[in-house]
Design an enzyme around this catalytic site. Structure first.
Site, mmCIF file in Angstrom:
data_model
loop_
_atom_site.group_PDB
_atom_site.id
_atom_site.type_symbol
_atom_site.label_atom_id
_atom_site.label_comp_id
_atom_site.label_asym_id
_atom_site.label_seq_id
_atom_site.Cartn_x
_atom_site.Cartn_y
_atom_site.Cartn_z
ATOM 1 N N ASP A 47 0.972 -1.153 -0.189
ATOM 2 C CA ASP A 47 0.031 -0.036 -0.118
ATOM 3 C C ASP A 47 0.689 1.165 -0.156
ATOM 4 O O ASP A 47 1.839 1.470 -0.950
ATOM 5 C CB ASP A 47 -0.987 0.105 1.285
ATOM 6 C CG ASP A 47 -2.010 1.052 1.174
ATOM 7 O OD1 ASP A 47 -2.888 0.820 0.447
ATOM 8 O OD2 ASP A 47 -1.761 1.908 1.902
ATOM 9 N N HIS A 69 -6.933 -6.395 -1.349
ATOM 10 C CA HIS A 69 -5.818 -5.316 -1.073
ATOM 11 C C HIS A 69 -4.834 -5.833 -0.091
ATOM 12 O O HIS A 69 -3.766 -5.236 -0.163
ATOM 13 C CB HIS A 69 -6.480 -4.139 -0.891
ATOM 14 C CG HIS A 69 -5.430 -3.059 -1.126
ATOM 15 N ND1 HIS A 69 -4.808 -2.760 -1.975
ATOM 16 C CD2 HIS A 69 -5.076 -2.164 0.286
ATOM 17 C CE1 HIS A 69 -4.013 -1.568 -1.700
ATOM 18 N NE2 HIS A 69 -3.991 -1.232 -0.507
#
Length: 316
Positions: free
Chosen positions: A101, A295
């Protein structure tokens, strides 16, 4: 059994909290939003067992690392300077960057800015497609026009903090769930106006995603309740500054060995054609997709991530 140890370093005026495990070649692990060193809890012992010194950081603004007021202290130039200095203080001339991320841009930028020191890079969920033609917020405003977009909402200091800190558990559920394997692949409803608040645009799923236990969620809830979200949100407030600062290196080719891991249910890698452009900026990159994964890849599929990451590191 390898022991996990806490330590602290003074780095360019900030006190950093490090969590280390094992010995051997250095692997520095940088986390994203809204996370902490704890998001690497599954990787630390696995990397140590494989013969590496794994060091996960609380990034500035998070956990037990300092939380500077200056927004510019969270730029990728400042952060990559920190990463290089941490390696130096740990007595390593060369090291591997691993990021997820927001930690992925830190890994990419450190690799670009310190090519003689970063011997390999592994990034998860956020590809690197080079420097855009215009400042990112210009593109977001053009793309979303009169619609809500969370990154634009995060830009004005104080606004998002006031809303999100009013209900930390709800905020975390709303962020984790949509782009997990169980989610619908989008952070926010597309029918909300640009001046909506995040809780309007991001419905509360009412439950944690499958990869997160109540005990694990409480680790994050307690940290953000104690320390707030100003520092973490400042990463978003540097996107145009990062763009400006990368003028001299942002389109350089990354020639070091590189690995990119992403989940098949994660929408982030597909945004703006970054994944395709990465193949030119990072021509030797190995791109690997994990099935039934969102994610939060290293937490959703820890064993598979560990296996692929260790295989990549063993080849160096």
């Amino acid at each position: 059994m390898h022991r996990i140890e806490d330590s602290y370093l003074n780095v360019n005026g900030l006190r950093y909290h490090l969590v280390s495990c094992g010995s051997g070649p250095l692997v520095l692990l940088t986390h994203g939003f809204p996370e902490s060193w704890y998001s690497w809890r599954h990787q630390l012992p696995a990397l140590a067992k494989a013969g590496f010194k794994a060091v996960a950081l609380d990034m500035p603004g998070y956990g037990d690392t300092d939380k500077p007021d200056a927004v510019e202290r969270y730029s990728q130039v400042a952060l990559s300077d920190d990463i290089a200095d941490i390696a130096t203080q740990l007595d390593y001339e060369t090291f591997v960057c691993v990021g997820h991320d927001w930690g992925a841009p830190t890994a990419w930028h450190t690799t670009l800015r310190f090519p003689e020191r970063v011997r390999a890079v592994a990034a998860m969920s956020v590809p690197y497609g080079g420097r855009s033609a215009r400042p990112p917020t210009e593109g977001f405003k053009r793309l979303f026009a009169d619609k809500f977009y969370y990154i634009l909402y995060f830009q004005l200091p104080g606004v998002a903090e006031a809303e999100l800190e009013s209900d930390i558990p709800r905020f975390l559920r709303s962020f984790w769930w949509p782009v997990s394997a169980e989610g619908n692949g989008t952070f926010a409803r597309e029918d909300q106006p640009h001046d909506a608040q995040l809780f309007q645009a991001m419905p509360d799923p009412g439950q944690l995603p499958e990869f997160m236990t109540e005990t694990e969620a409480n680790h994050y809830i307690q940290a953000f309740t104690q320390h707030g979200l100003r520092g973490p949100l400042n990463y978003y407030r540097n996107i145009d500054r990062n763009w400006a600062l990368s003028n001299n290196y942002g389109n350089n080719t990354i020639t070091q060995p590189a690995l990119f891991l992403y989940g098949d249910r994660d929408p982030v890698p597909m945004v703006g054609g970054e994944l395709e452009r990465m193949k030119h900026i990072v021509p030797g990159v190995e791109i690997q997709k994990l099935e039934k994964c969102g994610h939060w890849i290293q937490q959703e599929k820890p064993e598979e991530v560990n296996s692929r990451l260790i295989h990549f590191l063993k080849q160096l």
